[in-house]
Each structure stands twice: as C-alpha cells, then as structure tokens.
Design a protein around this motif. Structure first.
Motif, PDB file in Angstrom:
ATOM      1  N   PHE A 187       3.510 -17.498 -21.865  1.00 51.44           N
ATOM      2  CA  PHE A 187       2.689 -17.401 -20.661  1.00 51.44           C
ATOM      3  C   PHE A 187       3.224 -16.302 -19.746  1.00 51.44           C
ATOM      4  CE2 PHE A 187       1.259 -19.195 -16.456  1.00 51.44           C
ATOM      5  CZ  PHE A 187      -0.091 -18.980 -16.689  1.00 51.44           C
ATOM      6  N   ARG A 188       4.533 -16.302 -19.566  1.00 56.08           N
ATOM      7  CA  ARG A 188       5.146 -15.296 -18.666  1.00 56.08           C
ATOM      8  C   ARG A 188       4.840 -13.879 -19.101  1.00 56.08           C
ATOM      9  NH1 ARG A 188      11.449 -16.585 -17.952  1.00 56.08           N
ATOM     10  NH2 ARG A 188      11.402 -15.109 -16.244  1.00 56.08           N
ATOM     11  N   ARG A 189       4.846 -13.674 -20.415  1.00 51.59           N
ATOM     12  CA  ARG A 189       4.661 -12.304 -20.938  1.00 51.59           C
ATOM     13  C   ARG A 189       3.219 -11.823 -20.845  1.00 51.59           C
ATOM     14  NH1 ARG A 189       8.854 -11.716 -19.216  1.00 51.59           N
ATOM     15  NH2 ARG A 189      10.521 -12.968 -20.070  1.00 51.59           N
ATOM     16  N   ARG A 190       2.359 -12.633 -20.301  1.00 49.89           N
ATOM     17  CA  ARG A 190       0.969 -12.201 -20.109  1.00 49.89           C
ATOM     18  C   ARG A 190       0.755 -11.619 -18.711  1.00 49.89           C
ATOM     19  NH1 ARG A 190       0.277 -15.710 -24.455  1.00 49.89           N
ATOM     20  NH2 ARG A 190      -1.715 -15.498 -25.539  1.00 49.89           N
ATOM     21  N   PHE A 191       1.847 -11.447 -17.973  1.00 54.59           N
ATOM     22  CA  PHE A 191       1.738 -10.928 -16.601  1.00 54.59           C
ATOM     23  C   PHE A 191       2.557  -9.655 -16.413  1.00 54.59           C
ATOM     24  CE2 PHE A 191       0.824 -15.420 -16.021  1.00 54.59           C
ATOM     25  CZ  PHE A 191      -0.213 -15.410 -15.102  1.00 54.59           C
ATOM     26  N   GLY A 192       2.008  -8.760 -15.618  1.00 53.60           N
ATOM     27  CA  GLY A 192       2.814  -7.689 -15.049  1.00 53.60           C
ATOM     28  C   GLY A 192       3.350  -8.253 -13.739  1.00 53.60           C
ATOM     29  N   VAL A 193       4.637  -8.022 -13.473  1.00 52.06           N
ATOM     30  CA  VAL A 193       5.285  -8.741 -12.377  1.00 52.06           C
ATOM     31  C   VAL A 193       5.694  -7.797 -11.242  1.00 52.06           C
ATOM     32  CG1 VAL A 193       7.227 -10.242 -11.790  1.00 52.06           C
ATOM     33  CG2 VAL A 193       6.107 -10.477 -14.008  1.00 52.06           C
ATOM     34  N   VAL A 194       5.401  -8.200 -10.029  1.00 53.18           N
ATOM     35  CA  VAL A 194       5.841  -7.441  -8.848  1.00 53.18           C
ATOM     36  C   VAL A 194       6.646  -8.377  -7.954  1.00 53.18           C
ATOM     37  CG1 VAL A 194       5.104  -6.163  -6.792  1.00 53.18           C
ATOM     38  CG2 VAL A 194       3.819  -5.923  -8.927  1.00 53.18           C
ATOM     39  N   LYS A 195       7.879  -7.967  -7.665  1.00 56.03           N
ATOM     40  CA  LYS A 195       8.713  -8.784  -6.777  1.00 56.03           C
ATOM     41  C   LYS A 195       8.390  -8.399  -5.325  1.00 56.03           C
ATOM     42  CE  LYS A 195      13.468 -10.268  -6.126  1.00 56.03           C
ATOM     43  NZ  LYS A 195      14.060  -9.815  -4.909  1.00 56.03           N
ATOM     44  N   CYS A 196       8.186  -9.389  -4.497  1.00 51.28           N
ATOM     45  CA  CYS A 196       7.878  -9.116  -3.083  1.00 51.28           C
ATOM     46  C   CYS A 196       9.064  -9.515  -2.217  1.00 51.28           C
ATOM     47  CB  CYS A 196       6.654  -9.912  -2.643  1.00 51.28           C
ATOM     48  SG  CYS A 196       5.184  -9.520  -3.590  1.00 51.28           S
ATOM     49  N   ASP A 197       9.579  -8.574  -1.457  1.00 52.48           N
ATOM     50  CA  ASP A 197      10.651  -8.876  -0.512  1.00 52.48           C
ATOM     51  C   ASP A 197      10.038  -8.992   0.881  1.00 52.48           C
ATOM     52  OD1 ASP A 197      12.932  -8.991  -2.144  1.00 52.48           O
ATOM     53  OD2 ASP A 197      12.802  -6.813  -2.416  1.00 52.48           O
ATOM     54  N   TYR A 198      10.854  -9.441   1.826  1.00 52.53           N
ATOM     55  CA  TYR A 198      10.350  -9.491   3.198  1.00 52.53           C
ATOM     56  C   TYR A 198      10.103  -8.075   3.687  1.00 52.53           C
ATOM     57  CZ  TYR A 198      11.498 -14.397   3.188  1.00 52.53           C
ATOM     58  OH  TYR A 198      11.516 -15.735   2.887  1.00 52.53           O
ATOM     59  N   PRO A 199       9.105  -7.893   4.549  1.00 53.09           N
ATOM     60  CA  PRO A 199       8.835  -6.544   5.067  1.00 53.09           C
ATOM     61  C   PRO A 199      10.079  -6.007   5.788  1.00 53.09           C
ATOM     62  CG  PRO A 199       7.081  -8.080   5.716  1.00 53.09           C
ATOM     63  CD  PRO A 199       8.162  -8.899   5.097  1.00 53.09           C
ATOM     64  N   ALA A 200      10.214  -4.689   5.781  1.00 50.10           N
ATOM     65  CA  ALA A 200      11.364  -4.059   6.442  1.00 50.10           C
ATOM     66  C   ALA A 200      11.283  -4.285   7.947  1.00 50.10           C
ATOM     67  CB  ALA A 200      11.352  -2.564   6.130  1.00 50.10           C
ATOM     68  N   TYR A 201      12.429  -4.054   8.609  1.00 48.06           N
ATOM     69  CA  TYR A 201      12.564  -4.260  10.060  1.00 48.06           C
ATOM     70  C   TYR A 201      11.410  -3.593  10.837  1.00 48.06           C
ATOM     71  CZ  TYR A 201      14.471  -3.331  14.716  1.00 48.06           C
ATOM     72  OH  TYR A 201      14.628  -3.195  16.064  1.00 48.06           O
ATOM     73  N   ASP A 202      11.137  -2.333  10.524  1.00 46.85           N
ATOM     74  CA  ASP A 202      10.099  -1.601  11.274  1.00 46.85           C
ATOM     75  C   ASP A 202       8.728  -2.249  11.118  1.00 46.85           C
ATOM     76  OD1 ASP A 202      11.951   0.145  12.041  1.00 46.85           O
ATOM     77  OD2 ASP A 202      11.369   1.771  10.664  1.00 46.85           O
ATOM     78  N   ILE A 203       8.447  -2.693   9.896  1.00 46.46           N
ATOM     79  CA  ILE A 203       7.128  -3.307   9.660  1.00 46.46           C
ATOM     80  C   ILE A 203       7.034  -4.630  10.412  1.00 46.46           C
ATOM     81  CG2 ILE A 203       5.551  -4.264   7.921  1.00 46.46           C
ATOM     82  CD1 ILE A 203       6.477  -2.236   5.979  1.00 46.46           C
ATOM     83  N   GLU A 204       8.109  -5.401  10.390  1.00 49.44           N
ATOM     84  CA  GLU A 204       8.050  -6.680  11.109  1.00 49.44           C
ATOM     85  C   GLU A 204       7.895  -6.447  12.614  1.00 49.44           C
ATOM     86  OE1 GLU A 204       9.617 -10.095   8.291  1.00 49.44           O
ATOM     87  OE2 GLU A 204      11.239  -9.252   9.486  1.00 49.44           O
TER      88      GLU A 204
END
Ligand SMILES: Nc1ncnc2c1ncn2[C@@H]1O[C@H](COP(=O)(O)OP(=O)(O)OP(=O)(O)O)[C@@H](O)[C@H]1O
Ligand SMILES: [Mg+2]
Length: 418
Positions: free
Chosen positions: A274-291
């Motif tokens: 199942f896992r291998r059927r996805f392209g994966v993007v890790k999401c981190d918290y937005p950077a200081y400036d964006i927040e």
C-alpha cells in the motif's frame, strides 16, 4: 435516467425551494413568481444538460441518489480553462506555469482557509504531481499535527475549482462505506456511491484524511483506487473507471511506517504494497517568516496584536520545535561544528506546538482581550494546561526566555510601563 415518484407533483421554477422531511420531499412554491417549468417525471441526462448550471445544481436538493448521479455526470463539470498558475498562487512566478482550472464552480468545491499561505516546497511538489500527464502513484502528505497538510490540498483544489470528497479514515473505516451503499429513498433502494466511488466516477479529488489510522483490510481495498486502476463495487458489481479529473491524496502524521515518536498512538504501520502506491511529501511547520505572515494577516485591523508579540510567538514556536526535533537533528550532525551551527536549545520535549495552536493562541489573545489580559492566560488555554508533567518545565523555560516578564502582561506591555 431517473424516474421521479409519480405520486408527487414536482413543480420547478427558477427560485423554488425544496424541503426534505424524513418521509417525503416537498416543493415549496413561491406563488408570487409565475411557474416557469414543470419538472418532468423522468429526468434524463439530456434534460439535465439543457438546464442552466444553477438549475442543474438545484436538482440536488431533491436528495435523490439517481438524480444526484445525473447531476454529477453532467459533462459541463469537466470543462476546463487554462490559466496562469502565477495568477492563482502568489508564490509561483507569473507566466512560468499554465494550469487547468474547472470552468464551473462545482457544488462539491470547498472554500478553503482564506489565510492559508502555502509552503513553497510543498506546493511545488503538489503542483508537479497534479499536472503530470499520468499519475501511477497517489500523493501522500505526512508530518506532525497542524502542519497544514489537510488544508494544503483543500487550498489547492479550491483554487482550481476542483470538487473534493473528504473521507476521514479511522481504525473502523470500512471499504463498503468508501464504495457506497443501498439507501432507502421514496420506497425504493437505489445505490448511493460512497466517497471513493464518486471521486473516481466523476473525476473529483479524493482526500483520504488521516490515512495511516486505517486498518489493513481497508487499505487493501484501496489498492486499485490509489493506483488509479478500475475498482469493482462489491454490492453491485459495477466497475468504476477513474475519470480524467480524479486525484487521490492521503494525509497522515507518520510516513506509513507506524508511530515511532509516541505522539501518534493511533497511527498504524501500513502494508508495504500500500505504501509503495504513493509519492510522499513530508510537511514541516512553516518557517518563522511565514508564520509571522499568517498571524499578521489574521490580525484584527482595528486592534492588531503588536508586531513584537507576533514575532515572539513565532520565535517561541520555532524554539519549541527545535527542542522536539533535537534528537533527530543531533543524530544527523557528523561534526561538532555542524552541531554548533544547529543552535539547538538545551531543553528536550515530547510535545508538538503546531501552527494550528499558534493560530489559536493569536485568536484567543484577541478574544480574551489583547489590551488587558495577560498573554499567559491565552497561552495556558491553548497549550500550557494540556502539557504532560515532564514537558512543562522545559516549555515554560523557553517561554520565559523569549517573552520575559511580558508574558504576565497584556500585549504592548513594556518595562517602562511597570
Ligand atoms: N500554511 C498555513 N497557512 C495558514 N494557516 C495554516 C498553515 N498551516 C497550518 N495552518 C493553521 O493550522 C491549522 C491546521 O491545519 P491542518 O488541519 O491542515 O493541519 P494538518 O497538518 O492536517 O493537521 P493534523 O495532522 O492534525 O490533521 C489550520 O486550520 C490553520 O489555522
Ligand atoms: Mg489533517
């Protein structure tokens, strides 16, 4: 083709109003307006197609699964216009990418958070995946809670006028709910498509939210939809082919390998196939400036929270996350110099201070009274009171370091005001 109950007389006019009770559907007719059209007893796709879009959408008020199918199958929903992606997404340079947007706003389009500011890296990958000529892999966005994963895809779909179907996955999610079920309607039992079948059949964006909470059986039944291959509905035998506009996006707090942090206890390890059927993007918290930009954009213009407080709040968020991720960052550093440049705080934590919490803190500073309520009150409300005992000293040490005495005062308090 759909046949309406002959026992009832449906009268349709531009501004009619439908009310549904548990037992019947009634058309409430505005007698001040002359009757324009009587709704035929049989609603065919051809008939529906001849209606203006708003009248087509109004048919959904009948809550009839067969009419719903006629409405959603209307070919106008698939009409596209090609637009400059830079016009839709501020962070993409104008003239760089052209993208297809649906011409008509579909009733399944969801208005996204107007204050959402996408992270460039995540948006770039979502855009690339979305626009590719083929999608052998679905998309999986994962990361800590409140990093903006679910809203990212809602924001993206909203900009493109793409209809979405959101399935909230849990340990108890069942594939038959995803495919659809027979429902009782006007004495008949038509089949009502579930979110996965609808998205594939009509070409919508399917959001499998919290996908890593699902059980193995549920995931197994999703193999074909996730891979963009035909799915057979168990109850009817109908084979659903994925339509052109179909996109499948999963979100989760873990990469699919199960929880190793101790923070996401209900996340399961997903099967390798199942896992291998996805392209994966890790999401981190937005950077200081964006927040900082997110909070500033949410400020009440009549009584904005000061820049200084906003900057401190975002610095606090950044420091807390460093304390959370410190072991991971330390493990990656290979030399003492690298470790020094990482500027890790001395504290170590097991709790996540998300952008969701940051935004809530900002909101409650305003709600509790920016000018007269100490900042610590709103902080405790959104985060402080819910801390585990072992995290509490470190969190308050960081808070003290960044805010100093001002945390015990209202916004805009300064040493001089003592
Ligand atoms: N990039 C952003 N711009 C503006 N607000 C954001 C952003 N990222 C997160 N937020 C805030 O955080 C909230 C949570 O976002 P969202 O529900 O998408 O998080 P999530 O990553 O899906 O979290 P979870 O893993 O708990 O489901 C949003 O409602 C919004 O207030
Ligand atoms: Mg989410």
């Amino acid at each position: 083709m759909c046949i309406l109950s002959m026992s009832k007389k449906y009268i349709y006019q531009g501004n009619f109003k439908m009310t549904t009770t548990t037992t019947q559907t009634k058309a409430v007719i505005d007698t001040t307006v002359p009757v324009a059209n009587a709704l035929p007893s049989v609603i065919t796709k051809e008939y529906a197609h001849a209606l203006p879009i708003d009248e087509l959408v109004a048919l959904l008020e009948l809550k009839d699964p067969e009419i719903e199918d006629v409405v959603y199958s209307d070919p106008r929903w698939n009409e596209m216009v090609t637009v400059d992606a830079g016009e839709l997404f501020d962070i993409i340079p104008k003239g760089a990418v052209r993208i297809k947007q649906r011409k008509y706003r579909h009733p399944k389009c969801v208005a996204s958070n107007p204050f959402y500011i996408p992270q460039r890296d995540v948006l770039r990958r979502v855009l690339g995946w979305w626009c590719a000529p083929e999608r052998p892999l679905s998309l999986y966005l994962y990361g800590e809670t409140g990093t903006g994963k679910t809203e990212m895809i809602q924001y993206f779909a909203d900009k493109l006028n793409w209809p979405v179907s959101i399935m909230q996955v849990t340990e108890y999610s069942r594939s038959d709910k995803a495919q659809g079920s027979y429902v009782l309607h006007n004495g008949k039992t038509p089949f009502h498509y579930g979110p996965v079948a609808q998205s594939m059949k009509y070409g919508w964006c399917l959001i499998l939210d919290e996908l890593d909470k699902g059980n193995g059986d549920f995931h197994c039944k999703l193999h074909n939809p996730v891979e963009g291959k035909p799915m057979q509905i168990d109850d009817t035998g109908e084979i659903i082919l994925p339509a052109e506009g179909y996109r499948c996006v999963g979100t989760g707090n873990t990469s699919g390998g199960g929880d190793i942090s101790g923070r996401y206890l209900t996340s399961n390890r997903m099967d390798e196939a199942f896992r291998r059927r996805f392209g994966v993007v890790k999401c981190d918290y937005p950077a200081y400036d964006i927040e900082c930009a997110i909070l500033t954009s949410r400020n009440n213009p009549d009584s904005p929270i000061s820049k200084k407080t906003i900057r401190r709040m975002c610095r606090f968020a950044t420091e807390i996350r460093k304390a959370l991720q410190a072991p991971e960052i330390e493990a990656k550093c290979t030399t003492p110099e690298e470790l020094a440049s990482a500027k890790l705080p001395v504290e170590r934590l097991g709790c996540a201070f998300s952008t969701r919490i940051l935004v809530a803190w900002h909101q409650y500073i305003m709600v509790f009274g920016r000018q007269f309520t100490p900042l610590i009150e709103s902080f405790n409300f959104v985060f402080g009171e819910s801390l585990d005992e072992e995290d509490r000293p470190a969190v308050f040490a960081i808070l003290q370091r960044i805010f100093g005495e001002s945390i015990n005062h209202a916004d805009e308090w300064t040493e001089e005001k003592k």
